[in-house]
Scaffold this active site. Structure first.
Site, PDB file in Angstrom:
ATOM      1  N   GLY A   1       0.851  -1.155   0.023  1.00  0.00           N
ATOM      2  CA  GLY A   1      -0.265  -0.240   0.057  1.00  0.00           C
ATOM      3  C   GLY A   1       1.071   1.221   0.052  1.00  0.00           C
ATOM      4  O   GLY A   1       1.570   1.639   0.936  1.00  0.00           O
ATOM      5  N   LEU A   2       0.970   1.909  -1.119  1.00  0.00           N
ATOM      6  CA  LEU A   2       2.126   3.047  -1.416  1.00  0.00           C
ATOM      7  C   LEU A   2       1.166   4.257  -1.665  1.00  0.00           C
ATOM      8  O   LEU A   2       1.460   5.173  -2.597  1.00  0.00           O
ATOM      9  CB  LEU A   2       3.007   2.791  -2.279  1.00  0.00           C
ATOM     10  CG  LEU A   2       3.895   1.517  -2.125  1.00  0.00           C
ATOM     11  CD1 LEU A   2       4.822   1.198  -3.208  1.00  0.00           C
ATOM     12  CD2 LEU A   2       4.806   1.866  -0.848  1.00  0.00           C
TER      13      LEU A   2
ATOM     14  N   SER B   1      -1.381   7.449  13.503  1.00  0.00           N
ATOM     15  CA  SER B   1      -1.703   8.850  13.249  1.00  0.00           C
ATOM     16  C   SER B   1      -0.424   9.699  12.839  1.00  0.00           C
ATOM     17  O   SER B   1       0.372   9.499  13.266  1.00  0.00           O
ATOM     18  CB  SER B   1      -2.476   9.381  14.552  1.00  0.00           C
ATOM     19  OG  SER B   1      -2.768  10.774  14.575  1.00  0.00           O
TER      20      SER B   1
ATOM     21  N   GLY C   1      -1.175  11.139   9.307  1.00  0.00           N
ATOM     22  CA  GLY C   1      -1.763  11.483   8.018  1.00  0.00           C
ATOM     23  C   GLY C   1      -0.688  11.465   6.934  1.00  0.00           C
ATOM     24  O   GLY C   1       0.624  10.967   7.100  1.00  0.00           O
TER      25      GLY C   1
ATOM     26  N   LYS D   1      -6.976   3.619  18.676  1.00  0.00           N
ATOM     27  CA  LYS D   1      -6.946   4.521  17.355  1.00  0.00           C
ATOM     28  C   LYS D   1      -8.418   4.906  16.974  1.00  0.00           C
ATOM     29  O   LYS D   1      -8.624   6.170  16.628  1.00  0.00           O
ATOM     30  CB  LYS D   1      -6.340   3.811  16.244  1.00  0.00           C
ATOM     31  CG  LYS D   1      -6.177   4.659  14.961  1.00  0.00           C
ATOM     32  CD  LYS D   1      -5.489   5.973  15.027  1.00  0.00           C
ATOM     33  CE  LYS D   1      -5.336   6.801  13.768  1.00  0.00           C
ATOM     34  NZ  LYS D   1      -6.244   6.838  12.861  1.00  0.00           N
TER      35      LYS D   1
ATOM     36  N   HIS E   1      -9.304   7.386  19.296  1.00  0.00           N
ATOM     37  CA  HIS E   1      -8.319   8.725  19.045  1.00  0.00           C
ATOM     38  C   HIS E   1      -9.116   9.306  17.876  1.00  0.00           C
ATOM     39  O   HIS E   1      -9.077  10.686  18.317  1.00  0.00           O
ATOM     40  CB  HIS E   1      -6.920   8.276  18.650  1.00  0.00           C
ATOM     41  CG  HIS E   1      -6.416   9.168  17.884  1.00  0.00           C
ATOM     42  ND1 HIS E   1      -6.496   9.627  16.565  1.00  0.00           N
ATOM     43  CD2 HIS E   1      -5.150   9.889  18.208  1.00  0.00           C
ATOM     44  CE1 HIS E   1      -5.551  10.461  15.900  1.00  0.00           C
ATOM     45  NE2 HIS E   1      -4.873  10.766  16.981  1.00  0.00           N
ATOM     46  N   ASN E   2      -9.719   8.758  16.962  1.00  0.00           N
ATOM     47  CA  ASN E   2     -10.521   9.345  15.941  1.00  0.00           C
ATOM     48  C   ASN E   2     -11.689  10.082  16.294  1.00  0.00           C
ATOM     49  O   ASN E   2     -11.983  10.981  15.772  1.00  0.00           O
ATOM     50  CB  ASN E   2     -10.534   8.605  14.650  1.00  0.00           C
ATOM     51  CG  ASN E   2      -9.207   8.348  13.807  1.00  0.00           C
ATOM     52  OD1 ASN E   2      -8.243   8.439  14.568  1.00  0.00           O
ATOM     53  ND2 ASN E   2      -9.505   7.887  12.644  1.00  0.00           N
TER      54      ASN E   2
ATOM     55  N   GLU F   1     -10.835  13.274  17.712  1.00  0.00           N
ATOM     56  CA  GLU F   1     -10.415  14.204  16.569  1.00  0.00           C
ATOM     57  C   GLU F   1     -11.576  14.788  16.167  1.00  0.00           C
ATOM     58  O   GLU F   1     -11.455  15.958  15.874  1.00  0.00           O
ATOM     59  CB  GLU F   1      -9.542  13.258  15.707  1.00  0.00           C
ATOM     60  CG  GLU F   1      -9.122  14.162  14.478  1.00  0.00           C
ATOM     61  CD  GLU F   1      -8.551  13.270  13.606  1.00  0.00           C
ATOM     62  OE1 GLU F   1      -9.064  12.874  12.376  1.00  0.00           O
ATOM     63  OE2 GLU F   1      -7.406  12.622  13.684  1.00  0.00           O
ATOM     64  N   TYR F   2     -12.646  14.108  15.880  1.00  0.00           N
ATOM     65  CA  TYR F   2     -13.766  14.576  15.399  1.00  0.00           C
ATOM     66  C   TYR F   2     -14.213  15.874  16.383  1.00  0.00           C
ATOM     67  O   TYR F   2     -14.780  16.751  15.700  1.00  0.00           O
ATOM     68  CB  TYR F   2     -15.108  13.482  15.474  1.00  0.00           C
ATOM     69  CG  TYR F   2     -14.987  12.468  14.304  1.00  0.00           C
ATOM     70  CD1 TYR F   2     -13.725  12.125  13.580  1.00  0.00           C
ATOM     71  CD2 TYR F   2     -16.115  11.991  13.828  1.00  0.00           C
ATOM     72  CE1 TYR F   2     -13.940  11.324  12.618  1.00  0.00           C
ATOM     73  CE2 TYR F   2     -16.243  11.105  12.772  1.00  0.00           C
ATOM     74  CZ  TYR F   2     -15.074  10.501  12.094  1.00  0.00           C
ATOM     75  OH  TYR F   2     -15.002   9.712  10.947  1.00  0.00           O
TER      76      TYR F   2
END
Length: 303
Positions: free
Chosen positions: A7-8, A121, A123, A173, A176-177, A180-181
């Protein structure tokens, strides 16, 4: 140390690049030949297939998946498992549902393949801003992969760690997200109130700059808010349609299942849904009800 990256996309490519710059050998594979070519340009050893990728690694192998949650991760993991040997390891660094992760760990355990789930995390900024890694899995595997985690994290002793058994990394995670919301929604609402006070003609970029030093709300998200406002002060070119990756939904459901009050997290998710409602039938219904019971004027759609 060597490992493989499957996955690049932007995040996977940046992670692979960071590892190469830290002196690790990385073998990269993606369905897109252009993705592999881009990785080769950054020092990654490209692979033409999963068989080629496995063949280029010495045992015990370590293969990191940086793929979208769901079918893409599940099918790749299943195919890869048939090509690996005892004591090889798969790391899922995507945003998989922790329940699926627990099931996958059990499946791989039956094949004597090691597994770790790594909530990641950072991005697309991870190449310059580093990554935060929340790891679930066996301590032995985490210790073996320590050089990889240290290379991706801010420092050897900061920004990463094992948080629990299989599934725990993706669970942390997920929460965590959800947080973040809520943080993003609070920043957005605050700047919206500032903008609405037209008599002060507030410079929102300047406010963001001031808040970044000494303020209790200083954060990387505030940095990004200031950046977005500098690029387009009125955000007129941005469509008010907010997607969600799914993790906010999972976090809200988990809070309900656990009987834990999480109103901010849940309402932030609901606001994302509201942004996509171009019909807004509920608002039309309220307007119509006011007209029915109180004789209030009901605004009509212009023809």
């Amino acid at each position: 140390m060597e490992m493989a990256m499957i996955g690049l996309g932007k995040m996977g490519l940046n992670m692979a690049t960071r590892l190469v710059r830290a002196g690790h050998r990385v073998v990269g594979y993606a369905r897109s030949a252009d993705g592999v070519a881009a990785a080769v340009g950054r020092g990654v050893d490209g692979a033409s297939s999963l068989d080629d990728l496995v063949g280029k690694l010495s045992r015990p192998r370590a293969v990191w998946l940086m793929l979208p949650a769901g079918e893409a991760t599940g099918s790749t993991l299943e195919t890869l498992a048939t090509k690996l040997d005892k004591d090889d390891a798969i790391i899922d660094g995507g945003n998989s549902n922790y329940r699926a992760t627990i099931a996958r760990a059990a499946r791989l355990r039956s094949l004597e393949i090691d597994f770790a789930d790594v909530g990641t995390s950072g991005g697309v900024w991870g190449l310059t801003e580093v990554y935060s890694l929340m790891i679930g899995g066996n301590r032995g595997l985490v210790d073996r992969l320590r050089p990889i985690f240290e290379a991706l994290a801010p420092a050897a002793d900061r920004g990463w760690g094992r948080v629990g058994p299989h599934g725990a990394g993706h669970f942390v995670k997920m929460v965590h997200n959800g947080i973040e919301y809520g943080m993003m929604q609070a920043l957005a609402e605050g700047f919206s109130v500032l903008r609405a006070k037209q008599e002060f003609d507030l410079d929102l970029v300047e406010v963001a700059r001031i808040w970044q030093d000494g303020s209790v709300v200083r954060s990387w998200l505030l940095d990004l808010a200031g950046r977005a406002l500098r690029e387009e002060p009125d955000l007129s070119g941005v469509r008010p349609w907010i997607e969600d990756s799914g993790e906010g939904r999972w976090a809200a459901r988990e809070a309900i299942d656990l009987g834990v009050a999480a109103p901010i997290l849940t309402l932030a998710l609901q606001m994302r849904f509201a942004s996509r409602d171009t019909v807004n039938f509920a608002a039309r219904m309220v307007a119509a009800l006011r007209g029915q019971f109180g004789g209030h004027g009901v605004p009509k759609v212009e023809q």
